[in-house]
Design a protein around this motif. Structure first.
Motif, PDB file in Angstrom:
ATOM      1  N   THR A  43     -37.202 -73.253  37.092  1.00 19.73           N
ATOM      2  CA  THR A  43     -38.036 -73.505  35.922  1.00 19.73           C
ATOM      3  C   THR A  43     -37.324 -73.035  34.653  1.00 19.73           C
ATOM      4  OG1 THR A  43     -39.148 -71.372  36.173  1.00 19.73           O
ATOM      5  CG2 THR A  43     -40.165 -73.282  37.244  1.00 19.73           C
ATOM      6  N   PRO A  44     -37.711 -73.546  33.479  1.00 19.60           N
ATOM      7  CA  PRO A  44     -37.021 -73.200  32.225  1.00 19.60           C
ATOM      8  C   PRO A  44     -36.915 -71.706  31.934  1.00 19.60           C
ATOM      9  CG  PRO A  44     -38.417 -75.105  31.876  1.00 19.60           C
ATOM     10  CD  PRO A  44     -38.714 -74.610  33.259  1.00 19.60           C
ATOM     11  N   PRO A  45     -37.968 -70.891  32.120  1.00 14.38           N
ATOM     12  CA  PRO A  45     -37.798 -69.465  31.821  1.00 14.38           C
ATOM     13  C   PRO A  45     -36.717 -68.801  32.668  1.00 14.38           C
ATOM     14  CG  PRO A  45     -40.125 -70.020  32.035  1.00 14.38           C
ATOM     15  CD  PRO A  45     -39.357 -71.200  32.523  1.00 14.38           C
ATOM     16  N   ILE A  46     -36.642 -69.179  33.936  1.00 16.76           N
ATOM     17  CA  ILE A  46     -35.631 -68.587  34.814  1.00 16.76           C
ATOM     18  C   ILE A  46     -34.248 -69.077  34.430  1.00 16.76           C
ATOM     19  CG2 ILE A  46     -34.823 -68.413  37.198  1.00 16.76           C
ATOM     20  CD1 ILE A  46     -37.746 -68.617  38.071  1.00 16.76           C
ATOM     21  N   VAL A  47     -34.122 -70.367  34.116  1.00 15.51           N
ATOM     22  CA  VAL A  47     -32.827 -70.906  33.682  1.00 15.51           C
ATOM     23  C   VAL A  47     -32.345 -70.169  32.441  1.00 15.51           C
ATOM     24  CG1 VAL A  47     -31.648 -72.925  32.742  1.00 15.51           C
ATOM     25  CG2 VAL A  47     -33.194 -73.194  34.685  1.00 15.51           C
ATOM     26  N   LYS A  48     -33.242 -69.991  31.477  1.00 15.81           N
ATOM     27  CA  LYS A  48     -32.859 -69.337  30.221  1.00 15.81           C
ATOM     28  C   LYS A  48     -32.389 -67.912  30.466  1.00 15.81           C
ATOM     29  CE  LYS A  48     -36.017 -67.694  27.528  1.00 15.81           C
ATOM     30  NZ  LYS A  48     -37.165 -67.565  26.587  1.00 15.81           N
ATOM     31  N   GLU A  49     -33.180 -67.141  31.199  1.00 14.51           N
ATOM     32  CA  GLU A  49     -32.822 -65.747  31.416  1.00 14.51           C
ATOM     33  C   GLU A  49     -31.559 -65.615  32.261  1.00 14.51           C
ATOM     34  OE1 GLU A  49     -35.805 -63.033  32.566  1.00 14.51           O
ATOM     35  OE2 GLU A  49     -37.342 -63.831  31.231  1.00 14.51           O
ATOM     36  N   ALA A  50     -31.428 -66.433  33.286  1.00 10.79           N
ATOM     37  CA  ALA A  50     -30.263 -66.345  34.160  1.00 10.79           C
ATOM     38  C   ALA A  50     -28.981 -66.726  33.419  1.00 10.79           C
ATOM     39  CB  ALA A  50     -30.448 -67.244  35.381  1.00 10.79           C
ATOM     40  N   MET A  51     -29.025 -67.783  32.620  1.00  7.89           N
ATOM     41  CA  MET A  51     -27.831 -68.202  31.885  1.00  7.89           C
ATOM     42  C   MET A  51     -27.395 -67.142  30.883  1.00  7.89           C
ATOM     43  SD  MET A  51     -26.672 -71.096  32.984  1.00  7.89           S
ATOM     44  CE  MET A  51     -25.660 -71.707  31.631  1.00  7.89           C
ATOM     45  N   LEU A  52     -28.358 -66.535  30.204  1.00  7.78           N
ATOM     46  CA  LEU A  52     -28.021 -65.507  29.229  1.00  7.78           C
ATOM     47  C   LEU A  52     -27.442 -64.269  29.904  1.00  7.78           C
ATOM     48  CD1 LEU A  52     -31.117 -65.856  26.887  1.00  7.78           C
ATOM     49  CD2 LEU A  52     -28.751 -66.356  26.284  1.00  7.78           C
ATOM     50  N   ALA A  53     -27.899 -63.968  31.113  1.00  7.10           N
ATOM     51  CA  ALA A  53     -27.374 -62.820  31.836  1.00  7.10           C
ATOM     52  C   ALA A  53     -25.996 -63.101  32.419  1.00  7.10           C
ATOM     53  CB  ALA A  53     -28.343 -62.423  32.955  1.00  7.10           C
ATOM     54  N   VAL A  54     -25.829 -64.271  33.036  1.00  9.18           N
ATOM     55  CA  VAL A  54     -24.564 -64.586  33.707  1.00  9.18           C
ATOM     56  C   VAL A  54     -23.424 -64.738  32.705  1.00  9.18           C
ATOM     57  CG1 VAL A  54     -23.362 -66.329  35.086  1.00  9.18           C
ATOM     58  CG2 VAL A  54     -25.665 -65.623  35.724  1.00  9.18           C
ATOM     59  N   GLU A  55     -23.708 -65.256  31.520  1.00 11.54           N
ATOM     60  CA  GLU A  55     -22.632 -65.490  30.561  1.00 11.54           C
ATOM     61  C   GLU A  55     -21.986 -64.194  30.082  1.00 11.54           C
ATOM     62  OE1 GLU A  55     -25.149 -65.768  26.346  1.00 11.54           O
ATOM     63  OE2 GLU A  55     -24.321 -67.574  27.264  1.00 11.54           O
ATOM     64  N   LYS A  56     -22.593 -63.058  30.338  1.00 12.35           N
ATOM     65  CA  LYS A  56     -22.022 -61.769  29.965  1.00 12.35           C
ATOM     66  C   LYS A  56     -21.029 -61.244  30.998  1.00 12.35           C
ATOM     67  CE  LYS A  56     -24.754 -61.539  26.376  1.00 12.35           C
ATOM     68  NZ  LYS A  56     -24.237 -61.672  25.000  1.00 12.35           N
ATOM     69  N   LEU A  57     -20.962 -61.884  32.144  1.00 10.31           N
ATOM     70  CA  LEU A  57     -20.117 -61.397  33.227  1.00 10.31           C
ATOM     71  C   LEU A  57     -18.688 -61.930  33.108  1.00 10.31           C
ATOM     72  CD1 LEU A  57     -22.603 -61.887  36.205  1.00 10.31           C
ATOM     73  CD2 LEU A  57     -22.411 -59.956  34.621  1.00 10.31           C
ATOM     74  N   ALA A  58     -17.735 -61.102  33.476  1.00  4.87           N
ATOM     75  CA  ALA A  58     -16.337 -61.512  33.445  1.00  4.87           C
ATOM     76  C   ALA A  58     -16.012 -62.399  34.641  1.00  4.87           C
ATOM     77  CB  ALA A  58     -15.431 -60.278  33.465  1.00  4.87           C
ATOM     78  N   ASP A  59     -15.068 -63.305  34.450  1.00  8.05           N
ATOM     79  CA  ASP A  59     -14.548 -64.153  35.534  1.00  8.05           C
ATOM     80  C   ASP A  59     -15.623 -65.015  36.180  1.00  8.05           C
ATOM     81  OD1 ASP A  59     -11.961 -63.200  35.192  1.00  8.05           O
ATOM     82  OD2 ASP A  59     -12.301 -61.524  36.557  1.00  8.05           O
ATOM     83  N   ILE A  60     -16.656 -65.359  35.428  1.00  5.95           N
ATOM     84  CA  ILE A  60     -17.711 -66.222  35.955  1.00  5.95           C
ATOM     85  C   ILE A  60     -18.045 -67.298  34.924  1.00  5.95           C
ATOM     86  CG2 ILE A  60     -20.189 -66.343  36.472  1.00  5.95           C
ATOM     87  CD1 ILE A  60     -18.617 -65.452  38.814  1.00  5.95           C
ATOM     88  N   LYS A  61     -18.124 -68.533  35.393  1.00  8.39           N
ATOM     89  CA  LYS A  61     -18.577 -69.638  34.559  1.00  8.39           C
ATOM     90  C   LYS A  61     -19.901 -70.128  35.121  1.00  8.39           C
ATOM     91  CE  LYS A  61     -17.364 -74.283  32.945  1.00  8.39           C
ATOM     92  NZ  LYS A  61     -16.346 -75.373  32.987  1.00  8.39           N
ATOM     93  N   ALA A  62     -20.841 -70.413  34.247  1.00 10.35           N
ATOM     94  CA  ALA A  62     -22.156 -70.898  34.685  1.00 10.35           C
ATOM     95  C   ALA A  62     -22.479 -72.208  33.984  1.00 10.35           C
ATOM     96  CB  ALA A  62     -23.237 -69.866  34.387  1.00 10.35           C
ATOM     97  N   VAL A  63     -23.025 -73.154  34.739  1.00 11.26           N
ATOM     98  CA  VAL A  63     -23.412 -74.456  34.204  1.00 11.26           C
ATOM     99  C   VAL A  63     -24.818 -74.768  34.688  1.00 11.26           C
ATOM    100  CG1 VAL A  63     -22.915 -76.926  34.140  1.00 11.26           C
ATOM    101  CG2 VAL A  63     -21.034 -75.294  34.191  1.00 11.26           C
ATOM    102  N   ALA A  64     -25.710 -75.126  33.760  1.00  8.98           N
ATOM    103  CA  ALA A  64     -27.071 -75.529  34.111  1.00  8.98           C
ATOM    104  C   ALA A  64     -27.184 -77.040  33.951  1.00  8.98           C
ATOM    105  CB  ALA A  64     -28.092 -74.829  33.230  1.00  8.98           C
ATOM    106  N   GLN A  65     -27.662 -77.726  34.989  1.00  8.59           N
ATOM    107  CA  GLN A  65     -27.753 -79.180  34.962  1.00  8.59           C
ATOM    108  C   GLN A  65     -29.089 -79.651  35.538  1.00  8.59           C
ATOM    109  OE1 GLN A  65     -23.712 -81.199  35.983  1.00  8.59           O
ATOM    110  NE2 GLN A  65     -23.800 -79.345  37.201  1.00  8.59           N
ATOM    111  N   GLY A  66     -29.702 -80.587  34.823  1.00 10.42           N
ATOM    112  CA  GLY A  66     -30.946 -81.157  35.320  1.00 10.42           C
ATOM    113  C   GLY A  66     -30.888 -82.664  35.421  1.00 10.42           C
ATOM    114  N   GLY A  67     -29.735 -83.251  35.068  1.00 16.16           N
ATOM    115  CA  GLY A  67     -29.566 -84.696  35.183  1.00 16.16           C
ATOM    116  C   GLY A  67     -29.567 -85.426  33.858  1.00 16.16           C
ATOM    117  N   TYR A  68     -30.202 -84.823  32.827  1.00 21.28           N
ATOM    118  CA  TYR A  68     -30.223 -85.434  31.495  1.00 21.28           C
ATOM    119  C   TYR A  68     -30.445 -84.316  30.476  1.00 21.28           C
ATOM    120  CZ  TYR A  68     -35.366 -85.170  31.850  1.00 21.28           C
ATOM    121  OH  TYR A  68     -36.660 -84.727  31.986  1.00 21.28           O
ATOM    122  N   PRO A  69     -30.139 -84.541  29.197  1.00 23.71           N
ATOM    123  CA  PRO A  69     -30.120 -83.443  28.217  1.00 23.71           C
ATOM    124  C   PRO A  69     -31.415 -82.660  28.082  1.00 23.71           C
ATOM    125  CG  PRO A  69     -29.019 -85.373  27.326  1.00 23.71           C
ATOM    126  CD  PRO A  69     -29.640 -85.806  28.620  1.00 23.71           C
TER     127      PRO A  69
END
Length: 292
Positions: A86-112
């Motif tokens: 769901t959007p709240p989890i996507v938002k929080e997870a992406m903001l947390a993961v992007e702070k980590l070293a050596d990790i790339k994160a991509v969120a995809q739902g099929g369309y913008p």
């Protein structure tokens, strides 16, 4: 009571499709001798931050699981994928993961403007392009005489034995049917299994993501004065439909508060809550301290 009066006299935002995410999760990272952040330490700090930030225990647990996944991806130099979130989890997870070293994160739902997305986390060396983790299906049938709702399509899909987490957004197409985003591993299964939605016989075919039909988001504001902050009162005013019609949509599972289906007309909304009605868009209540 004063807060309720203030809320009812303030503007509400009617969000069509997906609102833009706001806010960030503060993550404490520690500098070590090699001049890099320690992924393990940063993950531990991000877990604590997620727990403190989220009022929803389940959401905090989901974010912690994704951070654990990111740590494994870093250690194994591999790529892992979540289910649809769901959007709240996507938002929080992406903001947390992007702070980590050596990790790339991509969120995809099929369309913008996708609401439900999958997150892929992995070592940058193994994520040179966006992973192919979302597939699109067209569910076609003659729905002109037997119109079906978002809940009808979702119910038919789940009736085949698939869990909700494997299904993304459902884009209604009126009398033609719907387009559905799913885990690619389930495409062949749904094509061979899904035969009816409601009373309508359907055919299911895979389509390219570029063939998805969706509208870009639009935002309008409105004001209303109601006797309470009940979801049926405010949603009826916001979407300009009768309470009887809204009650029917609630009963069929087509009304959600903060992305969770609600089955009660009398649910009281709080500041910042998001109400979505399938096929109609979203309504967001104003935030206390920043009414607009």
């Amino acid at each position: 009571m004063a807060a309720s009066s203030l809320a009812l006299a303030s503007s509400f935002w009617l969000l069509l499709r997906v609102p833009q995410p706001r806010g960030a999760i503060p993550v404490t990272c520690y500098f070590i001798s090699r001049g890099r952040y320690s992924t393990a330490i940063a993950v531990a700090a991000a877990r604590d931050s997620a727990v403190k930030r989220s009022a929803d225990r389940n959401s905090a647990e989901e974010v912690r699981n994704i951070l654990d996944m990111a740590e494994r991806a870093s250690q194994r130099r591999d790529v892992f994928h979540t289910n649809f979130l769901t959007p709240p989890i996507v938002k929080e997870a992406m903001l947390a993961v992007e702070k980590l070293a050596d990790i790339k994160a991509v969120a995809q739902g099929g369309y913008p403007q996708a609401e439900r997305c999958r997150i892929s986390v992995g070592h940058p060396d193994f994520m040179t392009s966006n992973p192919d983790v979302v597939a699109a299906l067209s569910i076609s049938g003659n729905f002109r005489l037997e119109p079906c709702s978002h809940g009808d399509f979702l119910g038919a899909i789940l009736g085949t034995g698939i869990t909700r987490e494997k299904v993304g957004d459902i884009l209604l197409q009126g009398g033609r049917g719907a387009q559905v985003l799913v885990d690619p591993e389930l495409v062949d299964y749904l094509i061979s299994t899904l035969e009816k939605v409601g009373k309508v016989g359907v055919s299911c075919t895979q389509i390219p993501l570029l063939a998805l039909e969706y509208e870009p988001p639009r935002t309008n504001s409105f004001k209303t004065v109601e006797s309470s902050l009940r979801v049926d009162a405010l949603a009826s005013a916001g979407f300009k439909i009768s309470r009887t019609k809204l009650a029917s949509l609630i009963s069929s599972g087509d009304v959600r508060v903060n992305w969770t289906p609600t089955t009660k007309n009398g649910v009281t909304l709080k500041s910042g809550d998001v109400v979505s009605v399938s096929g109609m868009g979203r309504l967001k209540t104003p935030i206390v301290g920043g009414w607009h």
